[in-house]
Design an enzyme around this catalytic site. Structure first.
Site, mmCIF file in Angstrom:
data_model
loop_
_atom_site.group_PDB
_atom_site.id
_atom_site.type_symbol
_atom_site.label_atom_id
_atom_site.label_comp_id
_atom_site.label_asym_id
_atom_site.label_seq_id
_atom_site.Cartn_x
_atom_site.Cartn_y
_atom_site.Cartn_z
ATOM 1 N N ASP A 1 0.982 -1.151 0.074
ATOM 2 C CA ASP A 1 -0.161 -0.060 0.092
ATOM 3 C C ASP A 1 0.844 1.336 -0.214
ATOM 4 O O ASP A 1 1.502 1.620 -1.172
ATOM 5 C CB ASP A 1 -0.894 -0.156 1.241
ATOM 6 N N PHE B 1 -9.629 -0.425 0.214
ATOM 7 C CA PHE B 1 -9.510 -1.284 1.125
ATOM 8 C C PHE B 1 -10.070 -2.522 0.772
ATOM 9 O O PHE B 1 -11.187 -2.572 0.255
ATOM 10 C CB PHE B 1 -9.790 -0.860 2.698
HETATM 11 P P1 IMP Z 1 1.731 -0.330 3.703
HETATM 12 O O1 IMP Z 1 2.962 -0.515 4.868
HETATM 13 O O2 IMP Z 1 1.162 0.702 3.592
HETATM 14 O O3 IMP Z 1 2.499 -0.921 2.358
HETATM 15 O O4 IMP Z 1 0.786 -1.517 4.039
HETATM 16 C C1 IMP Z 1 1.055 -2.942 3.954
HETATM 17 C C2 IMP Z 1 0.520 -3.813 5.022
HETATM 18 O O5 IMP Z 1 -0.895 -2.896 5.440
HETATM 19 C C3 IMP Z 1 0.069 -4.866 4.069
HETATM 20 O O6 IMP Z 1 0.773 -5.980 4.616
HETATM 21 C C4 IMP Z 1 -1.359 -5.512 5.068
HETATM 22 O O7 IMP Z 1 -1.175 -6.191 6.047
HETATM 23 C C5 IMP Z 1 -2.231 -3.997 5.476
HETATM 24 N N1 IMP Z 1 -2.867 -3.692 4.197
HETATM 25 C C6 IMP Z 1 -2.659 -2.475 3.472
HETATM 26 N N2 IMP Z 1 -3.893 -2.170 2.660
HETATM 27 C C7 IMP Z 1 -4.340 -3.261 2.927
HETATM 28 C C8 IMP Z 1 -5.881 -3.765 2.520
HETATM 29 O O8 IMP Z 1 -6.434 -3.085 1.506
HETATM 30 N N3 IMP Z 1 -6.492 -4.975 3.166
HETATM 31 C C9 IMP Z 1 -5.899 -5.638 4.093
HETATM 32 N N4 IMP Z 1 -4.964 -5.021 4.611
HETATM 33 C C10 IMP Z 1 -3.990 -4.180 4.072
#
Ligand code: IMP
Ligand code: MG
Length: 189
Positions: A115, A164
């Site tokens: 994300d 999400f």
């Molecule tokens: P980042 O650090 O923002 O890249 O987020 C990564 C982590 O957030 C992922 O490994 C997921 O555990 C969680 N995450 C991000 N987006 C989603 C989503 O749409 N659904 C569920 N978990 C998410």
């Protein structure tokens, strides 16, 4: 009569909180097989250590490793990021570390979704410090236009809109990991 597709079937218990199917079970299965073939080809001379990031990548890992035709090894790590249910803060805590030594290994991180990229960025630095021979990433999902940290991802399953999503390992408050397709979440987080 045509039969119900798996995505339409058996989700009645989650129905009120699920929106659109973002990636169907069939699309996931087909893509995972392509990724498996690609990884088998790219790592033919040096079978990788697959590092599954718990818990979200567990479904993907289980399918991906069986689509790879090489003697891979696997290990697991668990991270938790502080912050609200549907956003990462970027501050990552290691909840379970790896059991194996990474020196000279070809490590492939298996992640559910990128994300902001903050979680992966942290993991990369953390694991990179242990002197693997190579360190690359296989992410099932990448959110469109959301990365705050520039990432080079060797393998990506699907690029999806920034909504999400839940299912196929992805949760909201620990629920819906057991759905076999990926859906937008339309309930209250
Ligand atoms: P980042 O650090 O923002 O890249 O987020 C990564 C982590 O957030 C992922 O490994 C997921 O555990 C969680 N995450 C991000 N987006 C989603 C989503 O749409 N659904 C569920 N978990 C998410
Ligand atoms: Mg995750």
């Amino acid at each position: 009569m045509g039969s119900l597709s798996r995505d339409d079937h058996g989700t009645h218990w989650a129905h009120s909180e699920l929106g659109e199917v973002v990636v169907s079970a069939k699309e996931i299965a087909d893509r995972v097989h392509e990724l498996g073939r690609q990884i088998s080809h790219d790592y033919a001379q040096r079978p990788p250590l697959l590092v599954c990031v718990l818990k979200g990548a567990v479904n993907f890992m289980a399918d991906l490793m069986r689509a790879i035709e090489l003697p891979v090894e696997i290990d697991f790590m668990a991270v938790s990021s502080y912050g609200a249910a549907t956003k990462t803060s970027g501050v990552v805590r290691i909840v379970k570390d790896l059991d194996v030594d990474l020196v000279n290994r070809d490590v492939l991180i298996v992640e559910d979704v990128v994300d902001s990229g903050l979680t992966l960025n942290y993991l990369r630095q953390y694991l990179g410090a242990r002197n693997p021979r190579t360190l690359d990433v296989c992410a099932l999902l990448v959110k469109e236009g959301e990365q705050r940290v520039e990432q080079s991802l060797k393998y990506v399953g699907f690029t999806i809109p920034a909504d999400f999503v839940v299912g196929y390992g992805l949760d909201v408050n620990e629920r819906y990991r057991n759905l076999d397709a990926i859906y937008t979440f339309v309930g209250e987080a």
